[in-house]
Scaffold this motif. Structure first.
Motif, mmCIF file in Angstrom:
data_model
loop_
_atom_site.group_PDB
_atom_site.id
_atom_site.type_symbol
_atom_site.label_atom_id
_atom_site.label_comp_id
_atom_site.label_asym_id
_atom_site.label_seq_id
_atom_site.Cartn_x
_atom_site.Cartn_y
_atom_site.Cartn_z
ATOM 1 N N UNK A 223 1.021 -1.102 -0.012
ATOM 2 C CA UNK A 223 0.148 0.025 0.040
ATOM 3 C C UNK A 223 0.887 1.380 0.179
ATOM 4 N N UNK A 224 0.420 2.374 -0.451
ATOM 5 C CA UNK A 224 0.876 3.514 -0.422
ATOM 6 C C UNK A 224 1.285 3.820 1.168
ATOM 7 N N UNK A 225 2.564 4.566 1.456
ATOM 8 C CA UNK A 225 2.883 4.879 2.873
ATOM 9 C C UNK A 225 1.931 5.591 3.591
ATOM 10 N N UNK A 226 1.326 6.551 2.944
ATOM 11 C CA UNK A 226 0.404 7.444 3.701
ATOM 12 C C UNK A 226 -0.809 6.457 4.118
ATOM 13 N N UNK A 227 -1.220 5.681 3.159
ATOM 14 C CA UNK A 227 -2.559 4.566 3.713
ATOM 15 C C UNK A 227 -2.235 3.526 4.587
ATOM 16 N N UNK A 228 -0.939 3.074 4.436
ATOM 17 C CA UNK A 228 -0.579 2.092 5.863
ATOM 18 C C UNK A 228 -0.536 2.759 6.896
ATOM 19 N N UNK A 229 -0.260 4.273 7.172
ATOM 20 C CA UNK A 229 -0.363 4.889 8.422
ATOM 21 C C UNK A 229 -1.529 4.789 9.206
ATOM 22 N N UNK A 230 -2.797 4.810 8.346
ATOM 23 C CA UNK A 230 -4.055 4.806 8.652
ATOM 24 C C UNK A 230 -4.509 3.517 9.442
ATOM 25 N N UNK A 231 -5.007 3.359 10.880
ATOM 26 C CA UNK A 231 -5.399 2.132 11.505
ATOM 27 C C UNK A 231 -6.522 1.677 10.930
ATOM 28 N N UNK A 232 -6.743 0.421 11.028
ATOM 29 C CA UNK A 232 -7.769 -0.228 10.367
ATOM 30 C C UNK A 232 -8.852 -0.467 11.701
ATOM 31 N N UNK A 233 -9.894 -0.983 11.210
ATOM 32 C CA UNK A 233 -10.604 -1.295 9.757
ATOM 33 C C UNK A 233 -10.728 0.032 8.997
ATOM 34 N N UNK A 234 -10.346 -0.135 7.719
ATOM 35 C CA UNK A 234 -10.444 1.154 6.761
ATOM 36 C C UNK A 234 -11.243 0.681 5.910
ATOM 37 N N UNK A 235 -12.312 1.598 5.340
ATOM 38 C CA UNK A 235 -13.419 1.605 4.544
ATOM 39 C C UNK A 235 -13.171 2.809 3.610
ATOM 40 N N UNK A 236 -12.840 2.167 2.188
ATOM 41 C CA UNK A 236 -12.339 3.286 1.419
ATOM 42 C C UNK A 236 -13.486 3.655 0.438
#
Length: 396
Positions: A223-236
């Protein structure tokens, strides 16, 4: 023999009969616009197919009318994204003084007869013979005579008659739809709603949006680094962040499920539209990303969202993002719109986005789709099959 009349060196056709000539016209965007966004929208995909198909002898790609006053500025902005021109593929960019279409129906007809004349002249110069004519612009489809061309097809990827941004042209679109129907020209549309609004008398079919297998198969991407830093669960949610997006419903979802991180990715025509959402710490808004990053984001998300309002416009869409969400193997929370139905038990629907909160846990419990089933979905919904259905209407 002139360059336009040079024999094609394209491979032998794969379908029955000799290769034919084609004209393709965009709606309101140019080939350069399509190239800059990565040839990702449905008309872009279709013209890409025509450019490489062995069933196409010669192809003329036509941009919409542009104002001659802005010609030099566009030329600079479009450097590196112009259509490839050779003995087989030609490109025409018709010009006029005015920036916008008129609204008077008689003036609309005169405008698009002038456009047709420019396209016909380019087709003649390129040596096209009775070309099959495909347009993504309803005004071209309705107001052109096309007595010089072969079979014609209107490709409806949006219901322009439901677009609030183009309300002043609704009478023109209504008349164009009527003329398309009366002409017996073929119509391929992404939803049943568009077919019903046009009511074509000629060959027609609902052809939903599709998937490029090369973008979705292969090893799991990072994943892009900025996305990897967002904690889960992630709804996109991926797409243009405009009035289709139900911001009130997403705000309620963010409030009721503070553990769920909502990630909105796409261009923002009006930055103020998302003002309320940006006050939630679990809502993350990211600018539009390169096409390659979309797959990496979705294949690393836990959930995906089709968070649309219920409007005539969204009822007539075939949401491209929905097919991409499923190609990524992720469960989807979706507003219950007609084009969304029938895509399997991994699409969980609700009457509105405000009701998504009750579906989060069941969707998370579905987990990631098995690799064999994900691959099967990608193969079954490939753009190649969609394009064959569209082009078959010109052979009916």
């Amino acid at each position: 023999m002139s360059r336009a009349e040079a024999p094609s060196t394209h491979p032998t056709p794969t379908s029955a009969g000799a290769a034919g000539d084609y004209v393709f016209t965009f709606s309101y965007e140019s080939y350069a616009d399509a190239s800059k966004r990565g040839m990702m929208r449905p008309p872009d995909r279709l013209v890409s197919r025509l450019m490489t198909s062995p069933d196409v002898r010669r192809l003329l790609i036509a941009d919409p009318f542009r104002s001659s006053r802005t010609r030099w500025g566009r030329a600079i902005l479009d450097i590196g994204n112009n259509a490839p021109v050779d003995d087989r593929i030609r490109h025409v960019a018709p010009e006029r003084l005015e920036k916008a279409d008129p609204t008077d129906l008689a003036e609309i007809e005169a405008t698009y007869r002038a456009y047709e004349s420019a396209v016909r002249a380019a087709a003649d110069t390129a040596g096209l013979v009775r070309p099959r004519f495909i347009t993504a612009n309803p005004l071209v489809g309705g107001f052109s005579a096309l007595d010089w061309a072969g079979p014609a097809l209107y490709y409806g990827r949006d219901d322009w008659l439901s677009s609030p941004a183009r309300k002043r042209y609704w009478p023109a679109y209504e008349e164009a739809y009527r003329r398309i129907a009366a002409s017996g020209r073929a119509v391929a549309a992404v939803s049943e709603e568009i077919i019903e609004r046009i009511a074509p008398t000629g060959p027609h079919a609902v052809v939903p949006n599709g998937i490029d297998p090369d973008e979705w198969l292969g090893p799991q991407p990072e994943p892009p680094s900025w996305f990897a830093k967002i904690p889960g669960p992630r709804a996109v949610y991926v797409g243009t962040l405009d009035s289709r997006l139900d911001t009130e419903g997403l705000s309620r979802l963010a409030t009721s499920r503070p553990d769920l991180h909502i990630v909105l990715v796409g261009p923002r025509p009006d930055r103020s539209y998302l003002a309320e959402l940006r006050t939630h710490p679990n809502v993350h808004v990211h600018r539009d990303v390169k096409r390659r990053a979309i797959s990496a984001i979705l294949r690393n998300a836990e959930l995906t969202l089709l968070a649309h309002r219920r409007t005539p416009l969204t009822e007539a869409m075939s949401p491209l993002k929905l097919y991409e969400y499923l190609a990524a193997g992720r469960a989807v929370l979706a507003t219950d719109l007609r084009p969304v139905r029938g895509l399997g038990d991994r699409v969980l629907v609700a009457d509105s986005v405000s009701d998504f909160a009750d579906l989060v846990d069941p969707a998370l419990a579905l987990g990631i789709e098995s690799e064999p089933r994900r691959r099967a979905f990608v193969d079954e919904n490939a753009w190649s099959a969609r394009h064959e259905r569209i082009l078959a209407l010109l052979r009916t």
